[in-house]
Design a protein around this motif. Structure first.
Motif, PDB file in Angstrom:
ATOM      1  N   ASP A  10      85.681  55.880  66.932  1.00 25.79           N
ATOM      2  CA  ASP A  10      86.671  55.967  65.847  1.00 25.79           C
ATOM      3  C   ASP A  10      86.110  56.712  64.632  1.00 25.79           C
ATOM      4  O   ASP A  10      86.320  56.324  63.486  1.00 25.79           O
ATOM      5  CB  ASP A  10      87.153  54.569  65.440  1.00 25.79           C
ATOM      6  CG  ASP A  10      87.814  53.838  66.598  1.00 25.79           C
ATOM      7  OD1 ASP A  10      88.414  54.513  67.458  1.00 25.79           O
ATOM      8  OD2 ASP A  10      87.724  52.601  66.654  1.00 25.79           O
ATOM      9  N   PRO A  57      94.240  51.195  69.678  1.00 26.94           N
ATOM     10  CA  PRO A  57      93.681  52.463  70.153  1.00 26.94           C
ATOM     11  C   PRO A  57      92.294  52.725  69.562  1.00 26.94           C
ATOM     12  O   PRO A  57      92.029  52.410  68.404  1.00 26.94           O
ATOM     13  CB  PRO A  57      94.693  53.502  69.645  1.00 26.94           C
ATOM     14  CG  PRO A  57      95.335  52.857  68.464  1.00 26.94           C
ATOM     15  CD  PRO A  57      95.334  51.389  68.723  1.00 26.94           C
ATOM     16  N   HIS A  58      91.422  53.287  70.398  1.00 27.62           N
ATOM     17  CA  HIS A  58      90.070  53.660  69.971  1.00 27.62           C
ATOM     18  C   HIS A  58      89.711  54.994  70.611  1.00 27.62           C
ATOM     19  O   HIS A  58      90.132  55.288  71.730  1.00 27.62           O
ATOM     20  CB  HIS A  58      89.045  52.593  70.371  1.00 27.62           C
ATOM     21  CG  HIS A  58      89.288  51.288  69.684  1.00 27.62           C
ATOM     22  ND1 HIS A  58      88.925  51.058  68.390  1.00 27.62           N
ATOM     23  CD2 HIS A  58      89.907  50.163  70.120  1.00 27.62           C
ATOM     24  CE1 HIS A  58      89.290  49.841  68.048  1.00 27.62           C
ATOM     25  NE2 HIS A  58      89.890  49.276  69.084  1.00 27.62           N
ATOM     26  N   VAL A  59      88.924  55.780  69.894  1.00 26.41           N
ATOM     27  CA  VAL A  59      88.492  57.088  70.379  1.00 26.41           C
ATOM     28  C   VAL A  59      86.966  57.103  70.432  1.00 26.41           C
ATOM     29  O   VAL A  59      86.296  56.833  69.439  1.00 26.41           O
ATOM     30  CB  VAL A  59      88.997  58.221  69.464  1.00 26.41           C
ATOM     31  CG1 VAL A  59      88.469  59.570  69.935  1.00 26.41           C
ATOM     32  CG2 VAL A  59      90.518  58.218  69.403  1.00 26.41           C
ATOM     33  N   VAL A  86      83.656  59.506  71.309  1.00 26.69           N
ATOM     34  CA  VAL A  86      83.264  60.912  71.401  1.00 26.69           C
ATOM     35  C   VAL A  86      81.794  60.985  71.771  1.00 26.69           C
ATOM     36  O   VAL A  86      80.948  60.353  71.142  1.00 26.69           O
ATOM     37  CB  VAL A  86      83.506  61.664  70.072  1.00 26.69           C
ATOM     38  CG1 VAL A  86      83.001  63.096  70.163  1.00 26.69           C
ATOM     39  CG2 VAL A  86      84.977  61.628  69.687  1.00 26.69           C
ATOM     40  N   VAL A 146      85.750  63.528  74.902  1.00 22.89           N
ATOM     41  CA  VAL A 146      86.551  62.576  74.135  1.00 22.89           C
ATOM     42  C   VAL A 146      87.318  61.688  75.108  1.00 22.89           C
ATOM     43  O   VAL A 146      87.882  62.171  76.093  1.00 22.89           O
ATOM     44  CB  VAL A 146      87.544  63.314  73.207  1.00 22.89           C
ATOM     45  CG1 VAL A 146      88.406  62.329  72.437  1.00 22.89           C
ATOM     46  CG2 VAL A 146      86.810  64.250  72.258  1.00 22.89           C
ATOM     47  N   LEU A 147      87.332  60.392  74.813  1.00 21.61           N
ATOM     48  CA  LEU A 147      88.114  59.445  75.602  1.00 21.61           C
ATOM     49  C   LEU A 147      88.872  58.546  74.648  1.00 21.61           C
ATOM     50  O   LEU A 147      88.284  57.976  73.731  1.00 21.61           O
ATOM     51  CB  LEU A 147      87.214  58.597  76.509  1.00 21.61           C
ATOM     52  CG  LEU A 147      87.948  57.563  77.365  1.00 21.61           C
ATOM     53  CD1 LEU A 147      88.784  58.239  78.447  1.00 21.61           C
ATOM     54  CD2 LEU A 147      86.970  56.586  77.978  1.00 21.61           C
ATOM     55  N   GLU A 148      90.178  58.435  74.882  1.00 21.29           N
ATOM     56  CA  GLU A 148      91.015  57.531  74.103  1.00 21.29           C
ATOM     57  C   GLU A 148      91.286  56.294  74.945  1.00 21.29           C
ATOM     58  O   GLU A 148      91.689  56.395  76.101  1.00 21.29           O
ATOM     59  CB  GLU A 148      92.319  58.209  73.721  1.00 21.29           C
ATOM     60  CG  GLU A 148      92.122  59.391  72.794  1.00 21.29           C
ATOM     61  CD  GLU A 148      93.430  60.063  72.390  1.00 21.29           C
ATOM     62  OE1 GLU A 148      94.486  59.398  72.422  1.00 21.29           O
ATOM     63  OE2 GLU A 148      93.376  61.253  72.058  1.00 21.29           O
ATOM     64  N   LEU A 149      91.031  55.117  74.349  1.00 26.71           N
ATOM     65  CA  LEU A 149      91.277  53.839  75.011  1.00 26.71           C
ATOM     66  C   LEU A 149      92.318  53.063  74.222  1.00 26.71           C
ATOM     67  O   LEU A 149      92.283  53.044  72.999  1.00 26.71           O
ATOM     68  CB  LEU A 149      90.014  52.981  75.061  1.00 26.71           C
ATOM     69  CG  LEU A 149      88.905  53.334  76.012  1.00 26.71           C
ATOM     70  CD1 LEU A 149      87.739  52.375  75.816  1.00 26.71           C
ATOM     71  CD2 LEU A 149      89.389  53.246  77.441  1.00 26.71           C
ATOM     72  N   SER A 150      93.216  52.412  74.926  1.00 22.34           N
ATOM     73  CA  SER A 150      94.145  51.488  74.302  1.00 22.34           C
ATOM     74  C   SER A 150      93.715  50.094  74.748  1.00 22.34           C
ATOM     75  O   SER A 150      93.850  49.746  75.922  1.00 22.34           O
ATOM     76  CB  SER A 150      95.579  51.799  74.737  1.00 22.34           C
ATOM     77  OG  SER A 150      96.466  50.886  74.121  1.00 22.34           O
TER      78      SER A 150
END
Length: 146
Positions: free
Chosen positions: A64, A85-87, A89, A97-101
């Motif tokens: 984040d 949500p979290h990002v 890197v 980059v990975l976005e997680l919910s």
């Protein structure tokens, strides 16, 4: 003489056992991480880097937008985060980059795969299952980060 040696050994053993606990009297961070227990009202993210990649240097990681430290081969992070949500890197060129919910009480396992590019480290971040994560963490070292 033998009694004093025995007593000294017992005191040393008790001191070592006490030192195995965390400074705050709780469970040591490494032990807590390996319990794989959910945290009420929070999500837990494990970021894993195994020893199979060829890139031997540390790779900085952001969560984040915050610098969380750097991974090295055969290491992992454990982060407790608010749900949502979290990002993540992986600070390589180009960055991965990975976005997680995330959900409350959820456990999430992310594998950081580092590939050697032409004069740069390329990487990817991929969510993996608990079985894969636990195998990777079997010999890995917990990082404390920033």
């Amino acid at each position: 003489m033998k009694t004093s040696n025995l007593l000294a050994g017992a005191v040393l053993l008790l001191g070592c056992a006490a030192g195995a606990q965390a400074a705050d009297g709780g469970i040591p961070a490494e032990t807590q991480a390996r319990l794989f227990q959910p945290v009420p009202d929070k999500a837990v993210i494990y970021l894993l880097r195994d020893r199979g990649d060829l890139w031997r240097f540390d790779i900085r990681v952001l969560l984040d937008g915050r610098d969380m430290g750097a991974t090295s081969p055969n290491s992992y992070f454990r982060w407790e985060v608010p749900p949502g949500p979290h990002v993540i890197v992986s600070d390589t060129n180009p960055p991965a980059v990975l976005e997680l919910s995330t959900q409350p009480g959820g456990l999430y396992y992310v594998w950081q795969d580092i590939n050697v590019g032409f004069l740069r480290a390329e990487s990817r971040l991929e969510e993996v299952n608990a079985y894969t994560a636990k195998q990777t963490m079997d010999s890995a070292v917990l990082l404390t980060g920033n």
